[in-house]
Design a protein around this motif. Structure first.
Motif, short mmCIF file in Angstrom:
data_model
loop_
_atom_site.label_atom_id
_atom_site.label_comp_id
_atom_site.label_asym_id
_atom_site.label_seq_id
_atom_site.Cartn_x
_atom_site.Cartn_y
_atom_site.Cartn_z
N HIS A 47 -8.07 5.50 -2.95
CA HIS A 47 -7.35 5.67 -4.40
C HIS A 47 -6.33 6.98 -3.55
CE1 HIS A 47 -10.89 6.03 -7.53
NE2 HIS A 47 -10.85 4.84 -6.38
N HIS A 48 -5.85 6.62 -2.07
CA HIS A 48 -4.69 7.42 -1.73
C HIS A 48 -3.48 6.85 -2.25
CE1 HIS A 48 -1.54 8.68 0.35
NE2 HIS A 48 -2.41 9.92 1.01
N PRO A 49 -2.62 7.31 -3.15
CA PRO A 49 -1.33 6.80 -3.88
C PRO A 49 -0.67 5.81 -2.79
CG PRO A 49 -1.16 8.93 -4.38
CD PRO A 49 -2.65 9.17 -3.14
N LEU A 50 -0.50 6.29 -1.30
CA LEU A 50 0.71 5.78 -0.48
C LEU A 50 -0.40 4.22 -0.02
CD1 LEU A 50 2.82 5.36 1.62
CD2 LEU A 50 1.58 6.60 2.87
N VAL A 51 -1.65 4.34 0.05
CA VAL A 51 -3.04 2.90 0.38
C VAL A 51 -1.97 2.23 -0.80
CG1 VAL A 51 -5.10 2.15 0.94
CG2 VAL A 51 -4.28 4.41 1.51
N GLN A 52 -2.48 1.66 -1.82
CA GLN A 52 -2.12 1.69 -2.68
C GLN A 52 -0.87 1.07 -3.48
OE1 GLN A 52 -3.61 3.16 -7.19
NE2 GLN A 52 -5.95 3.84 -5.81
N TRP A 53 0.17 1.79 -2.92
CA TRP A 53 1.32 1.37 -3.38
C TRP A 53 1.60 -0.05 -2.22
CZ3 TRP A 53 5.88 1.06 -0.47
CH2 TRP A 53 7.18 0.47 -0.76
N LEU A 54 1.20 0.12 -1.52
CA LEU A 54 1.37 -0.67 0.06
C LEU A 54 0.70 -1.81 -0.02
CD1 LEU A 54 0.98 1.46 2.81
CD2 LEU A 54 3.56 0.19 2.37
N PHE A 55 -0.87 -1.79 -0.87
CA PHE A 55 -1.40 -3.17 -0.67
C PHE A 55 -0.76 -3.95 -2.23
CE2 PHE A 55 -4.96 -5.05 -3.75
CZ PHE A 55 -5.45 -5.86 -2.06
N LEU A 56 -0.02 -3.56 -3.44
CA LEU A 56 0.46 -4.35 -4.62
C LEU A 56 1.58 -4.29 -4.20
CD1 LEU A 56 -0.21 -1.55 -7.30
CD2 LEU A 56 -2.02 -3.58 -6.75
N ARG A 57 2.30 -4.25 -2.52
CA ARG A 57 3.05 -4.87 -2.70
C ARG A 57 3.27 -6.02 -1.03
NH1 ARG A 57 4.05 -1.28 -4.84
NH2 ARG A 57 6.18 -0.48 -5.84
N LEU A 58 1.54 -6.17 -0.84
CA LEU A 58 1.54 -7.82 -0.45
C LEU A 58 1.48 -9.04 -1.42
CD1 LEU A 58 -1.92 -6.15 1.84
CD2 LEU A 58 0.18 -6.81 2.28
N PRO A 59 1.74 -10.23 -0.31
CA PRO A 59 1.67 -11.21 -0.87
C PRO A 59 0.49 -11.18 -2.24
CG PRO A 59 2.64 -11.34 1.07
CD PRO A 59 2.04 -10.29 0.53
N LYS A 60 0.42 -12.05 -3.45
CA LYS A 60 -0.32 -12.71 -3.66
C LYS A 60 -1.68 -12.62 -3.25
CE LYS A 60 1.74 -12.58 -8.22
NZ LYS A 60 2.71 -14.09 -9.47
N SER A 61 -1.45 -14.14 -2.55
CA SER A 61 -2.10 -14.62 -1.39
C SER A 61 -3.14 -13.95 -0.60
CB SER A 61 -1.96 -16.24 -1.18
OG SER A 61 -0.90 -15.87 0.03
N LYS A 62 -2.25 -13.10 -0.26
CA LYS A 62 -2.95 -12.51 1.17
C LYS A 62 -4.00 -11.37 -0.15
CE LYS A 62 -3.37 -9.97 5.22
NZ LYS A 62 -4.46 -10.85 5.69
N ARG A 63 -3.40 -10.47 -1.20
CA ARG A 63 -4.69 -9.66 -2.05
C ARG A 63 -5.24 -10.66 -2.18
NH1 ARG A 63 -0.76 -7.60 -6.60
NH2 ARG A 63 0.49 -8.84 -5.73
N LYS A 64 -5.44 -11.55 -2.96
CA LYS A 64 -6.54 -12.21 -3.26
C LYS A 64 -8.19 -12.78 -1.85
CE LYS A 64 -4.43 -15.05 -7.37
NZ LYS A 64 -4.67 -16.35 -7.39
N GLN A 65 -6.75 -12.61 -0.94
CA GLN A 65 -8.11 -13.06 0.38
C GLN A 65 -8.46 -11.49 0.65
OE1 GLN A 65 -5.60 -13.77 3.38
NE2 GLN A 65 -7.28 -14.24 4.83
N ILE A 66 -8.32 -10.70 0.46
CA ILE A 66 -8.59 -8.85 0.89
C ILE A 66 -9.68 -8.76 -0.27
CG2 ILE A 66 -8.74 -6.62 1.33
CD1 ILE A 66 -5.12 -6.92 2.08
N GLY A 67 -9.09 -9.25 -1.27
CA GLY A 67 -10.23 -8.34 -2.53
C GLY A 67 -11.45 -9.10 -2.14
N GLU A 68 -11.57 -10.22 -1.85
CA GLU A 68 -12.14 -11.45 -2.17
C GLU A 68 -13.22 -10.97 -0.70
OE1 GLU A 68 -16.09 -13.87 -2.06
OE2 GLU A 68 -13.93 -13.45 -3.87
N LYS A 69 -13.12 -10.17 0.48
CA LYS A 69 -13.41 -10.27 1.90
C LYS A 69 -13.99 -8.27 1.24
CE LYS A 69 -10.85 -11.82 4.89
NZ LYS A 69 -10.17 -12.09 6.87
#
Length: 245
Positions: free
Chosen positions: A138-160
């Motif tokens: 929930h840290h704003p900086l962590v969310q800011w960094l995560f949302l700037r990752l490529p879509k495919s990477k975010r999908k992969q992390i989300g599934e893990k």
């Protein structure tokens, strides 16, 4: 004679990426059969199984979001909060759905009665490892960094993370993952005028009367949607759990 106002409070729908999933079909049916007759709908987190950014989620769940928008346009107020699966809901989602965002802890006056609404994971204070992870996500900086990752990477992390969460839940004693009485009491003592606390997250629907000096207060726990939803219906200021199959 006009019908009395009705409000529904639900949580933990866990909509799936497949629009034909039984959960998704049940949710659409709820919107068109029950919610359309209500004045207000509150969804207390985990509406979605996973949400790794508005740019992806608004496409994956386009049909369900359009159904929420249609409900709003016909006159029902919809309020949606964050859960542990969809804490990345942002402005684009709320614009697309027409829903109003909820605070982490929301005080809502419904039909003249005050309710305290939250997802519920905040109250699982005995699970210290989870609370540490929650603060990090929930840290704003962590969310800011995560949302700037490529879509495919975010999908992969989300599934893990989803798989890891399921494994984690199986290994932890259920008592640790449930809400802590001390956390509930501390929260309700901070809101002495409010008699009703409503949350989800634990998937253990029930009505609990608090103890001691808080015996005039009630904790309502909402269910998930597998195999049927346990939601709170408020009519003429009186709450009660009802099933939606």
């Amino acid at each position: 004679m006009l019908n009395a106002p009705v409000c529904y409070i639900l949580a933990d729908v866990h909509l799936q990426p497949d629009h034909q999933d039984p959960i998704n079909l049940a949710f659409i049916r709820f919107l068109t059969e029950w919610a359309v007759q209500a004045d207000q709908i509150y969804i207390l987190g985990d509406l979605f199984e996973a949400w790794v950014g508005d740019d992806l989620g608004t496409i994956t769940y386009a049909e369900e979001i359009a159904a929420i928008k249609a409900l709003v346009q016909q006159g029902t107020q919809v309020f949606i909060g964050h859960g542990n699966r969809d804490f990345l809901l942002k402005k684009t989602f709320y614009q697309a759905s027409g829903a109003h965002p909820l605070e982490d802890i929301t005080k809502a006056n419904i039909q003249g009665t005050d309710f305290l609404l939250l997802h519920g994971d905040q109250l699982c204070s005995d699970d210290q490892a989870y609370q540490k992870m929650r603060r990090w996500f929930h840290h704003p900086l962590v969310q800011w960094l995560f949302l700037r990752l490529p879509k495919s990477k975010r999908k992969q992390i989300g599934e893990k993370l989803r798989v890891k969460s399921a494994t984690y839940s199986q290994q932890k004693p259920i008592e640790i993952m449930d809400v802590a009485n001390q956390a509930v009491e501390s929260l309700m003592q901070s809101y002495p005028q409010i008699k009703h606390l409503v949350h989800g997250h634990t998937h253990r629907p029930a009505k609990h009367r608090l103890d001691g000096k808080l015996s005039n207060k009630t904790r309502w726990v909402l269910g998930d949607w597998r195999p049927e939803a346990q939601i709170l219906k408020i009519e003429q200021g009186q709450p009660g759990l009802v099933s939606f199959k």
